[in-house]
Motif scaffolding. Structure first.
Motif, PDB file in Angstrom:
ATOM      1  N   ALA A   1       0.825  -1.211   0.000  1.00  0.00           N
ATOM      2  CA  ALA A   1       0.000   0.000   0.000  1.00  0.00           C
ATOM      3  C   ALA A   1       0.856   1.256   0.000  1.00  0.00           C
TER       4      ALA A   1
ATOM      5  N   GLY B   1      -0.796   4.489   1.592  1.00  0.00           N
ATOM      6  CA  GLY B   1      -0.595   4.209   3.009  1.00  0.00           C
ATOM      7  C   GLY B   1      -0.053   5.422   3.733  1.00  0.00           C
TER       8      GLY B   1
ATOM      9  N   VAL C   1      -4.785   4.798  12.840  1.00  0.00           N
ATOM     10  CA  VAL C   1      -4.933   5.369  11.500  1.00  0.00           C
ATOM     11  C   VAL C   1      -5.801   6.625  11.568  1.00  0.00           C
TER      12      VAL C   1
ATOM     13  N   LYS D   1      -0.763  11.343   1.996  1.00  0.00           N
ATOM     14  CA  LYS D   1      -0.532  10.592   0.761  1.00  0.00           C
ATOM     15  C   LYS D   1       0.661  11.152  -0.007  1.00  0.00           C
TER      16      LYS D   1
ATOM     17  N   CYS E   1       3.776  10.088   1.728  1.00  0.00           N
ATOM     18  CA  CYS E   1       4.103   8.700   1.404  1.00  0.00           C
ATOM     19  C   CYS E   1       4.736   8.598   0.027  1.00  0.00           C
TER      20      CYS E   1
ATOM     21  N   HIS F   1      -0.439  -2.846   4.484  1.00  0.00           N
ATOM     22  CA  HIS F   1      -0.529  -1.509   5.073  1.00  0.00           C
ATOM     23  C   HIS F   1       0.506  -1.214   6.160  1.00  0.00           C
ATOM     24  N   HIS F   2       1.411  -2.152   6.402  1.00  0.00           N
ATOM     25  CA  HIS F   2       2.411  -1.972   7.461  1.00  0.00           C
ATOM     26  C   HIS F   2       1.742  -1.852   8.828  1.00  0.00           C
ATOM     27  N   TYR F   3       0.687  -2.631   9.037  1.00  0.00           N
ATOM     28  CA  TYR F   3       0.041  -2.680  10.344  1.00  0.00           C
ATOM     29  C   TYR F   3       0.776  -3.677  11.250  1.00  0.00           C
TER      30      TYR F   3
ATOM     31  N   GLU G   1      -3.496  -9.427   5.389  1.00  0.00           N
ATOM     32  CA  GLU G   1      -2.384  -8.495   5.214  1.00  0.00           C
ATOM     33  C   GLU G   1      -1.162  -9.203   4.608  1.00  0.00           C
TER      34      GLU G   1
ATOM     35  N   SER H   1      -0.424  -9.137   0.274  1.00  0.00           N
ATOM     36  CA  SER H   1       0.864  -8.555  -0.117  1.00  0.00           C
ATOM     37  C   SER H   1       1.643  -9.520  -0.994  1.00  0.00           C
TER      38      SER H   1
END
Length: 344
Positions: free
Chosen positions: A129, A135, A191, A206, A209, A236-238, A251, A255
């Motif tokens: 993302a 993201g 978020v 955005k 990023c 999303h790097h969660y 996730e 990816s």
């Protein structure tokens, strides 16, 4: 990590270097290798307020590390070869793996020329993302927002808190408090909070990023180098441990699918975002294994031993911390057994 802990680690590095004990530890250690964690590679000194400077090393330091580990007798290998050497019945030559998280654009501009010049294999873990530009590089965004403000008002759960951020000490205190809060709240709340703060202070997340992270065209150029192995770093790097089981699985799985679609090859290696004990645990390790990943790496410090053949989805790494970019410390970084003795 607090300033006190950094000071303690710095003192420990100095003691280890001055004593010369690292050579003896490596000689007696049964460690087969070590995986280095890197993020950003930039030629300039960080700003006075730069809590994320720990993620940033200079190109000449990267070049020295590559040269020095070879002088110390390490082979530099990719993650496929690292897995083979961990699983081998008998140990071979000690090895190092260089890994980069997040696909920062500066990796293309400043790291890749060094890696090519030194013929150094490496792995890049990609959060899809962020490459899409949708993201949030929230840890850096928080730093940049605070850097530009003399005061901050933050509303969460109906309560507004005020932070003075006029000087370096105040900025650092505000960053530490907000970072800790964001790391402990659910990802959906985090978020929303960073988006609310950004909106309040006119900060385009955005665009931020897109400026920091490679786009797909740049990434394809980067990945085309035969030295490069592309790995997954979720969508999303969660922090996966903070998600429900289905969301955590998606996730990782999505990816992998996106990277296969982009590059025509299924990635076999994963890096857990953030990667500490609060971010990834046994459930996440099982997910990575069940989804067919060959290896998965954490940010828990340590070396690689024969026993890791049974835990290839929870491999430790040693961070090349940007606060300790001294050539005399490289021998310490290359001695993973000592990290069990450092303050946690």
């Amino acid at each position: 990590m607090t300033t006190l802990k950094y000071r303690l680690i710095g003192a420990a590095f100095e003691l280890l270097w001055a004593s010369g004990v690292t050579h003896l530890v490596r000689k007696r250690s049964k460690a087969r290798g070590v995986i280095f964690t890197l993020h950003r590679v930039l030629p300039d000194d960080p700003a006075d307020f730069a809590p994320n400077a720990i993620l940033q090393v200079k190109p000449d330091f990267l070049a020295f590390v590559i040269t020095r580990v070879r002088e110390l007798g390490f082979d530099i290998v990719d993650m496929d070869e690292a897995a083979r050497r961990i699983e081998a019945e008998t140990p071979g030559r000690p090895f190092v793996v260089f890994t980069f998280d997040d696909a920062y654009r500066d990796n293309l501009r400043f790291a890749l020329p060094v890696l090519r010049r030194q013929q150094c294999p490496f792995t890049l873990y990609v959060p899809t993302a962020l490459v899409d530009g949708v993201g949030e590089v929230w840890w850096q965004a928080l730093e940049d927002i605070i850097a530009g403000q003399n005061a901050l008002a933050v509303t969460y759960a109906g309560e507004t808190e005020y932070y003075a951020t006029a000087n370096l000490e105040e900025k650092q205190r505000a960053y530490d408090a907000l970072y800790r809060r964001m790391r402990t709240m659910p990802e959906a709340d985090r978020v929303k909070l960073i988006r609310d703060i950004a909106g309040q202070y006119g900060f385009d997340l955005k665009q931020h990023c897109r400026e920091l992270i490679m786009d797909w065209t740049e990434l394809r150029h980067f990945a085309a180098d035969p030295l490069c192995t592309i790995g997954a770093h979720t969508v999303h790097h969660y922090e996966l441990a903070k998600l429900g089981p289905l969301d955590a699985r998606n996730e990782i799985e999505q990816s992998v699918r996106i990277l296969k679609a982009q590059f025509g090859k299924t990635p076999l290696h994963l890096s857990y975002p953030i990667g500490g004990t609060a971010s990834a645990g046994p459930r996440e390790f099982s997910l990575a294994r069940d989804l067919g990943l060959r290896t998965a790496v954490t940010t828990r410090p340590g070396g690689l031993y024969a026993g890791h053949r049974h835990s290839l989805h929870s491999l430790p790494r040693v961070s090349l911390n940007g606060l300790f970019q001294s050539k005399r410390y490289v021998d310490v970084f290359a001695t993973p057994a000592v990290f069990a003795m450092l303050p946690g």
